[in-house]
Write a protein that holds these residues in place. Structure first.
Motif, mmCIF file in Angstrom:
data_model
loop_
_atom_site.group_PDB
_atom_site.id
_atom_site.type_symbol
_atom_site.label_atom_id
_atom_site.label_comp_id
_atom_site.label_asym_id
_atom_site.label_seq_id
_atom_site.Cartn_x
_atom_site.Cartn_y
_atom_site.Cartn_z
ATOM 1 N N TRP A 77 0.833 -1.204 0.000
ATOM 2 C CA TRP A 77 0.000 0.000 0.000
ATOM 3 C C TRP A 77 0.872 1.260 0.000
ATOM 4 C CZ3 TRP A 77 -3.473 -1.580 4.758
ATOM 5 C CH2 TRP A 77 -4.120 -2.795 4.457
ATOM 6 N N VAL A 78 2.067 1.135 0.531
ATOM 7 C CA VAL A 78 2.965 2.290 0.611
ATOM 8 C C VAL A 78 3.771 2.472 -0.673
ATOM 9 C CG1 VAL A 78 4.918 3.302 1.867
ATOM 10 C CG2 VAL A 78 3.138 2.043 3.116
ATOM 11 N N PHE A 79 4.228 1.354 -1.252
ATOM 12 C CA PHE A 79 5.199 1.442 -2.339
ATOM 13 C C PHE A 79 4.626 1.176 -3.733
ATOM 14 C CE2 PHE A 79 7.851 0.386 1.417
ATOM 15 C CZ PHE A 79 8.640 1.518 1.415
ATOM 16 N N GLN A 80 3.368 0.802 -3.847
ATOM 17 C CA GLN A 80 2.775 0.653 -5.178
ATOM 18 C C GLN A 80 2.198 2.005 -5.571
ATOM 19 O OE1 GLN A 80 1.163 0.759 -8.043
ATOM 20 N NE2 GLN A 80 -0.705 -0.339 -7.488
ATOM 21 N N THR A 81 3.009 2.819 -6.234
ATOM 22 C CA THR A 81 2.688 4.232 -6.461
ATOM 23 C C THR A 81 2.456 4.568 -7.928
ATOM 24 O OG1 THR A 81 5.086 4.620 -6.454
ATOM 25 C CG2 THR A 81 3.902 5.057 -4.407
ATOM 26 N N LEU A 82 2.128 3.575 -8.750
ATOM 27 C CA LEU A 82 1.974 3.828 -10.177
ATOM 28 C C LEU A 82 0.845 4.804 -10.483
ATOM 29 C CD1 LEU A 82 2.593 0.287 -11.700
ATOM 30 C CD2 LEU A 82 4.054 2.304 -11.898
ATOM 31 N N ALA A 83 -0.225 4.776 -9.697
ATOM 32 C CA ALA A 83 -1.345 5.687 -9.960
ATOM 33 C C ALA A 83 -0.901 7.143 -9.877
ATOM 34 C CB ALA A 83 -2.486 5.418 -8.974
ATOM 35 N N VAL A 84 -0.005 7.447 -8.934
ATOM 36 C CA VAL A 84 0.496 8.813 -8.800
ATOM 37 C C VAL A 84 1.312 9.196 -10.037
ATOM 38 C CG1 VAL A 84 1.945 10.357 -7.414
ATOM 39 C CG2 VAL A 84 0.489 8.663 -6.295
ATOM 40 N N PHE A 85 2.075 8.234 -10.564
ATOM 41 C CA PHE A 85 2.853 8.528 -11.764
ATOM 42 C C PHE A 85 1.925 8.826 -12.942
ATOM 43 C CE2 PHE A 85 5.599 8.119 -15.335
ATOM 44 C CZ PHE A 85 6.849 8.479 -14.883
ATOM 45 N N PHE A 86 0.850 8.059 -13.090
ATOM 46 C CA PHE A 86 -0.089 8.323 -14.180
ATOM 47 C C PHE A 86 -0.842 9.633 -13.957
ATOM 48 C CE2 PHE A 86 0.592 3.851 -15.161
ATOM 49 C CZ PHE A 86 0.589 3.861 -16.546
ATOM 50 N N LEU A 87 -1.141 9.978 -12.706
ATOM 51 C CA LEU A 87 -1.759 11.267 -12.411
ATOM 52 C C LEU A 87 -0.870 12.411 -12.887
ATOM 53 C CD1 LEU A 87 -3.888 13.016 -10.712
ATOM 54 C CD2 LEU A 87 -2.211 12.848 -8.857
ATOM 55 N N VAL A 88 0.399 12.359 -12.505
ATOM 56 C CA VAL A 88 1.346 13.395 -12.912
ATOM 57 C C VAL A 88 1.555 13.365 -14.424
ATOM 58 C CG1 VAL A 88 3.743 14.137 -12.713
ATOM 59 C CG2 VAL A 88 2.494 13.427 -10.677
ATOM 60 N N GLY A 89 1.623 12.148 -15.001
ATOM 61 C CA GLY A 89 1.804 12.038 -16.445
ATOM 62 C C GLY A 89 0.671 12.676 -17.214
ATOM 63 N N GLY A 90 -0.568 12.458 -16.768
ATOM 64 C CA GLY A 90 -1.709 13.080 -17.429
ATOM 65 C C GLY A 90 -1.687 14.587 -17.297
ATOM 66 N N GLN A 91 -1.281 15.075 -16.122
ATOM 67 C CA GLN A 91 -1.218 16.518 -15.917
ATOM 68 C C GLN A 91 -0.176 17.163 -16.821
ATOM 69 O OE1 GLN A 91 1.127 18.680 -14.493
ATOM 70 N NE2 GLN A 91 -0.098 20.356 -13.689
ATOM 71 N N VAL A 92 1.005 16.559 -16.859
ATOM 72 C CA VAL A 92 2.102 17.136 -17.640
ATOM 73 C C VAL A 92 1.828 17.036 -19.144
ATOM 74 C CG1 VAL A 92 4.548 16.880 -18.216
ATOM 75 C CG2 VAL A 92 3.803 16.722 -15.831
ATOM 76 N N ALA A 93 1.349 15.870 -19.603
ATOM 77 C CA ALA A 93 1.100 15.690 -21.033
ATOM 78 C C ALA A 93 -0.003 16.620 -21.526
ATOM 79 C CB ALA A 93 0.736 14.237 -21.324
ATOM 80 N N THR A 94 -1.056 16.783 -20.751
ATOM 81 C CA THR A 94 -2.146 17.671 -21.157
ATOM 82 C C THR A 94 -1.672 19.114 -21.244
ATOM 83 O OG1 THR A 94 -3.723 16.204 -20.060
ATOM 84 C CG2 THR A 94 -4.492 18.395 -20.621
#
Length: 404
Positions: A77-94
């Motif tokens: 629960w602490v180290f599976q952080t892929l959702a945060v990477f996709f959140l940031v990726g969507g923000q930056v790409a948009t």
């Protein structure tokens, strides 16, 4: 003389951090970079903690402490952080696509620039492991061992492929409501687990739909729709409650990463529980933005985040190789605790924690050797020609010197 080395090094570090801080545009949202750095480091530490290569005779096979100690599931629960990477990726790409359109840059040129940053570092990994796997087979290494090593080394590539597809689809999904891909994941899981009889391939629809949820949340962040604390609180509370209900009453695994031998993995492909857990993570990330921005006003903290971001793909692509290299180098010394032994008790966990600095050192070696494949993408600013400098007025040159 030695007594003066440490203060000099600290002074140089501080001056370097000040230069990085001064060179950063005031408009840059440093919280975005911090969240990306935390997401990458979370994945790295998670893999190092839950991936074991057990020496069994002359072969190596993969194992996980979660397989033998399921009560350690909260680690995921602490180290599976892929959702945060996709959140940031969507923000930056948009944001990047909107900026490119405003400048008149074509979609094709924009996409090539984005994807080159992802895939240029991949070439070195693929080439090295192609050579390594061939050499191991020629040396009569067990086929299962070679398969295990190659699978671990190349496992990060699935993430990059999904991320590349979503990046390419940015103009189409930038205004997509996250509830639509969430509904797709819900219906796919209903067919897979609720009604039964669904084909096995159906679950892989969630590979795109599941990660599209945080990606479109990132796009909503860019549009300013998630600026208030209310959005973060709703995502965090709703995602956490939904995940707890799915684990407690719907039979979903408690671990947010795959566990060898388990019939269902929350991550491969993503399940509804993984997506709702990602919503909670995204909500927490949004709630932490202001605190991160304040913390990163400190030059040293910002410089550390900037360094990780400059090498994010190198760190991500080579961290499993660092683990395997350490394991291989240690083999002649016998079955070392926490490195080659079965991860079935707390003694293994304690020993593995002791190996983390060694893995980090091995990763630093990989970073030194291969960082140019990532950082070489960034073009250096053009240096003024000698002719220009020759005709520059002396007064201006002296002012520039004083300013530097």
């Amino acid at each position: 003389m030695r007594d003066g080395l440490l203060p000099a090094a600290l002074k140089g570090l501080r001056e370097g951090a000040l230069r990085v801080d001064a060179a950063t545009p005031a408009s840059r949202d440093r919280a975005v970079d911090a969240l990306r750095a935390f997401a990458i480091l979370g994945v790295v530490l998670g893999h190092w903690l839950v991936t074991a290569l057990v020496a069994d005779g002359g072969a190596l096979h993969a194992a996980s402490p979660l397989q033998h100690m399921p009560w350690l599931a909260p680690i995921s629960w602490v180290f599976q952080t892929l959702a945060v990477f996709f959140l940031v990726g969507g923000q930056v790409a948009t944001r990047s696509h909107a900026s490119a359109r405003a400048r008149g840059t074509s979609y094709g040129r924009w996409l090539r620039g984005r994807l080159s940053r992802l895939f240029r570092p991949v070439i070195a990994v693929v080439v090295l492991w192609t050579v390594a796997a061939t050499a191991l087979l020629l040396l009569d290494a067990p086929l299962d061992t070679v398969r295990t090593l190659v699978k671990l080394a190349l496992s990060p590539l699935w993430f990059l492929l999904v991320f590349a597809v979503l990046t390419a689809a940015t103009p189409l999904v930038a205004r997509l409501n996250p509830l639509w891909p969430l509904a797709v994941v819900l219906h796919v899981d209903l067919l897979r687990f609720g009604l039964g009889g669904a084909p096995s391939w159906l679950g892989w629809v969630n590979l795109a739909a599941g990660w599209l949820v945080p990606y479109t949340l990132g796009a909503a962040w860019t549009r300013g729709e998630l600026d208030g604390r209310r959005a973060g609180l709703m995502l965090f509370a709703g995602g956490a409650a939904a995940t707890a209900a799915l684990v407690a009453w719907a039979g979903y695994p408690a671990s947010m990463v795959g566990v060898p031998g388990e019939p269902v993995s929350n991550l491969n492909p993503p399940t509804l529980a993984a997506v709702t857990f990602g919503l909670a993570q995204c909500g927490l990330a949004l709630l932490l933005r202001d605190r991160l921005r304040r913390a990163l006003r400190r030059p040293l903290a910002w410089a550390a985040v900037a360094v990780v971001n400059l090498s994010a793909m190198t760190i991500f692509l080579w961290h499993q190789t660092a683990l395997m290299a350490t394991t291989a180098v240690g083999l002649p010394a016998g079955r070392l605790p926490g490195l080659h032994t079965v991860p079935d008790d707390l003694a293994w966990v304690v020993a593995r924690l002791g190996w983390l600095p060694v893995f980090a050192l091995a990763l630093a070696v990989c970073w030194t050797a291969f960082r140019s494949h990532e950082q070489g993408i960034r073009r250096a600013a053009p240096r003024p020609s000698r002719v220009i400098r020759r005709h520059r007025p002396r007064r201006s040159a002296s002012k520039a010197a004083r300013g530097a």
